[in-house]
Design a protein around this motif. Structure first.
Motif, PDB file in Angstrom:
ATOM      1  N   VAL A   1       0.841  -1.200   0.000  1.00 42.31           N
ATOM      2  CA  VAL A   1       0.000   0.000   0.000  1.00 42.31           C
ATOM      3  C   VAL A   1       0.875   1.248   0.000  1.00 42.31           C
ATOM      4  N   PHE A   2       1.913   1.257   0.848  1.00 43.08           N
ATOM      5  CA  PHE A   2       2.813   2.413   0.882  1.00 43.08           C
ATOM      6  C   PHE A   2       3.500   2.614  -0.470  1.00 43.08           C
ATOM      7  N   ALA A   3       3.934   1.511  -1.081  1.00 45.82           N
ATOM      8  CA  ALA A   3       4.613   1.608  -2.377  1.00 45.82           C
ATOM      9  C   ALA A   3       3.666   2.136  -3.452  1.00 45.82           C
ATOM     10  N   VAL A   4       2.406   1.710  -3.397  1.00 42.39           N
ATOM     11  CA  VAL A   4       1.406   2.217  -4.347  1.00 42.39           C
ATOM     12  C   VAL A   4       1.242   3.728  -4.195  1.00 42.39           C
ATOM     13  N   LEU A   5       1.182   4.200  -2.961  1.00 41.93           N
ATOM     14  CA  LEU A   5       1.037   5.635  -2.730  1.00 41.93           C
ATOM     15  C   LEU A   5       2.274   6.406  -3.189  1.00 41.93           C
ATOM     16  N   GLN A   6       3.458   5.845  -2.940  1.00 51.31           N
ATOM     17  CA  GLN A   6       4.686   6.506  -3.388  1.00 51.31           C
ATOM     18  C   GLN A   6       4.732   6.613  -4.913  1.00 51.31           C
ATOM     19  N   ALA A   7       4.454   5.498  -5.595  1.00 50.13           N
ATOM     20  CA  ALA A   7       4.480   5.512  -7.058  1.00 50.13           C
ATOM     21  C   ALA A   7       3.415   6.454  -7.612  1.00 50.13           C
ATOM     22  N   SER A   8       2.252   6.465  -6.987  1.00 43.84           N
ATOM     23  CA  SER A   8       1.168   7.336  -7.435  1.00 43.84           C
ATOM     24  C   SER A   8       1.570   8.800  -7.303  1.00 43.84           C
ATOM     25  N   TYR A   9       2.183   9.126  -6.175  1.00 49.16           N
ATOM     26  CA  TYR A   9       2.617  10.513  -5.982  1.00 49.16           C
ATOM     27  C   TYR A   9       3.626  10.916  -7.048  1.00 49.16           C
ATOM     28  N   GLU A  10       4.582  10.050  -7.320  1.00 44.13           N
ATOM     29  CA  GLU A  10       5.604  10.366  -8.310  1.00 44.13           C
ATOM     30  C   GLU A  10       4.986  10.645  -9.678  1.00 44.13           C
ATOM     31  N   VAL A  11       4.037   9.809 -10.095  1.00 47.67           N
ATOM     32  CA  VAL A  11       3.391   9.972 -11.406  1.00 47.67           C
ATOM     33  C   VAL A  11       2.556  11.252 -11.450  1.00 47.67           C
ATOM     34  N   LEU A  12       1.785  11.488 -10.396  1.00 45.54           N
ATOM     35  CA  LEU A  12       0.885  12.642 -10.383  1.00 45.54           C
ATOM     36  C   LEU A  12       1.651  13.954 -10.240  1.00 45.54           C
ATOM     37  N   ALA A  13       2.701  13.946  -9.407  1.00 42.78           N
ATOM     38  CA  ALA A  13       3.509  15.161  -9.264  1.00 42.78           C
ATOM     39  C   ALA A  13       4.222  15.490 -10.569  1.00 42.78           C
ATOM     40  N   ALA A  14       4.718  14.452 -11.260  1.00 45.80           N
ATOM     41  CA  ALA A  14       5.390  14.670 -12.538  1.00 45.80           C
ATOM     42  C   ALA A  14       4.429  15.219 -13.582  1.00 45.80           C
ATOM     43  N   ALA A  15       3.140  14.946 -13.425  1.00 45.42           N
ATOM     44  CA  ALA A  15       2.135  15.469 -14.359  1.00 45.42           C
ATOM     45  C   ALA A  15       1.741  16.906 -14.039  1.00 45.42           C
ATOM     46  N   GLY A  16       2.298  17.450 -12.944  1.00 37.14           N
ATOM     47  CA  GLY A  16       2.069  18.847 -12.632  1.00 37.14           C
ATOM     48  C   GLY A  16       0.951  19.139 -11.665  1.00 37.14           C
ATOM     49  N   PHE A  17       0.396  18.119 -11.026  1.00 35.60           N
ATOM     50  CA  PHE A  17      -0.671  18.354 -10.060  1.00 35.60           C
ATOM     51  C   PHE A  17      -0.080  18.805  -8.727  1.00 35.60           C
ATOM     52  N   SER A  18      -0.860  19.568  -7.957  1.00 34.62           N
ATOM     53  CA  SER A  18      -0.353  20.123  -6.701  1.00 34.62           C
ATOM     54  C   SER A  18      -0.298  19.058  -5.606  1.00 34.62           C
ATOM     55  N   ASP A  19       0.651  19.243  -4.681  1.00 38.71           N
ATOM     56  CA  ASP A  19       0.766  18.319  -3.562  1.00 38.71           C
ATOM     57  C   ASP A  19      -0.517  18.273  -2.747  1.00 38.71           C
ATOM     58  N   ASP A  20      -1.137  19.437  -2.538  1.00 44.02           N
ATOM     59  CA  ASP A  20      -2.361  19.486  -1.732  1.00 44.02           C
ATOM     60  C   ASP A  20      -3.461  18.615  -2.338  1.00 44.02           C
TER      61      ASP A  20
END
Length: 346
Positions: free
Chosen positions: A202-221
């Motif tokens: 679950v933690f790894a899924v969240l980490q990978a998801s954050y990396e993909v979404l942040a790279a797409a330019g979405f805000s951390d919030d």
């Protein structure tokens, strides 16, 4: 395969009459189980070292003794201290006070499953393992609502060990909803599997998801709120517990249902990869005893080992984003410091 389930009608509280229950450790589980036992009519003493939890037991009106004395006084001894300290405490403070016919009760199968407790051969050894944190064990008892619990007899020296285990289970409120027959091996393996396979994934899924979404330019919030800071995953899991994995989809939009089911079908290859990984964790690490041997060898160095792992995990950008958001003005996040970790087996 189904297991037998024990209910209130299978347990006789009279089995506890004339016997003193010594609760060793007054942390999350200890304070909850001790209060439930007392409210069920049991005679309870607390064995605890001189710390804040001991002070709390005194405030709660219990007779509080040293661990050595509590083990001598009790005919039934509940070990509700953390896994990693149990072998030393049992050898040095509990076992010397046990007498033939006494009963030792564990709330975690870990040390029994891996042969780490040295107990006399003329006593009963049973497991009564609530699958709830201590606060929920207490709250549900007060409301007369059951909670998941596993029970087993690991050694039956008297021929009545099951009766004692079920009486304890009923006294702490576990048979109100049904206590499931199990074993120390099963309880320990399932607990370790959840900790070492499911949650890291679950933690790894969240980490990978954050990396993909942040790279797409979405805000951390927005990313973190969507993933978990909003609390929505907790709501989903509550619905899963209530309705089941697939039936809970009915509370989602049809757009959500379609997307989830479509990509579930497309994830067959991922499931196969996870199956291989999880099998290695279960058989190669847990059931083989490799993890238990490694963890037991850590000993007094446990805290520094855990700190080093936390420090390494904390370098991921997801954690930095989370800390920044939590520290922002207006954040309502609160931290609770109990006597024991929230997720404790004891």
């Amino acid at each position: 395969m189904r297991a037998r389930t024990y209910h209130d009608s299978d347990a006789d509280l009279g089995v506890l009459t004339g016997r003193t229950v010594a609760v060793i450790g007054y942390g999350n589980q200890g304070c909850a189980q001790a209060q439930n036992l007392r409210d069920s009519g049991g005679r309870v003493v607390i064995g605890n070292r001189d710390d804040d939890c001991r002070d709390r037991a005194v405030r709660d009106g219990f007779e509080v003794l040293g661990i050595d004395e509590a083990a001598r006084v009790g005919q039934i001894v509940l070990l509700l201290i953390p896994d990693e300290v149990q072998p030393g405490v049992v050898a040095g403070h509990v076992a010397p006070g046990l007498r033939a016919g006494d009963t030792v009760v564990v709330a975690s199968g870990y040390n029994l499953a891996f042969g780490l407790l040295d107990l006399p051969g003329d006593i009963d050894v049973v497991m009564v393992a609530p699958r709830m944190i201590g606060a929920a064990v207490r709250d549900r008892y007060r409301r007369g609502v059951g909670y998941p619990c596993l029970v087993s007899v690991e050694r039956d020296a008297t021929g009545t060990a099951l009766h004692t285990a079920l009486a304890i289970a009923r006294a702490i409120g576990a048979t109100a909803g049904g206590a499931v027959a199990s074993s120390a091996r099963e309880e320990a393996a399932l607990d370790l599997f959840t900790e070492q396979a499911i949650w890291p994934t679950v933690f790894a899924v969240l980490q990978a998801s954050y990396e993909v979404l942040a790279a797409a330019g979405f805000s951390d919030d927005a990313i973190l709120d969507e993933m978990y800071l909003s609390g929505e995953p907790a709501e989903v899991f509550a619905r899963i517990a209530e309705m089941g994995l697939l039936d809970q989809l009915r509370v989602h939009s049809r757009t959500s249902q379609y997307g989830q089911l479509l990509h579930l079908e497309r994830s067959a290859e991922l499931v196969g990869t996870l199956r291989e990984r999880f099998t290695e964790i279960l058989r190669g690490e847990i059931l083989s005893g490799r993890f238990a041997a490694q963890w037991s060898a850590v000993g007094a160095d446990a805290e520094s080992r855990i700190r080093a792992l936390l420090d390494r995990a904390g370098t991921h950008p997801l954690i930095a984003a989370e800390r920044t958001i939590s520290a922002a003005p207006g954040s309502t996040g609160e931290r609770v410091t109990p006597c024991r970790p929230v997720k404790d087996r004891a």
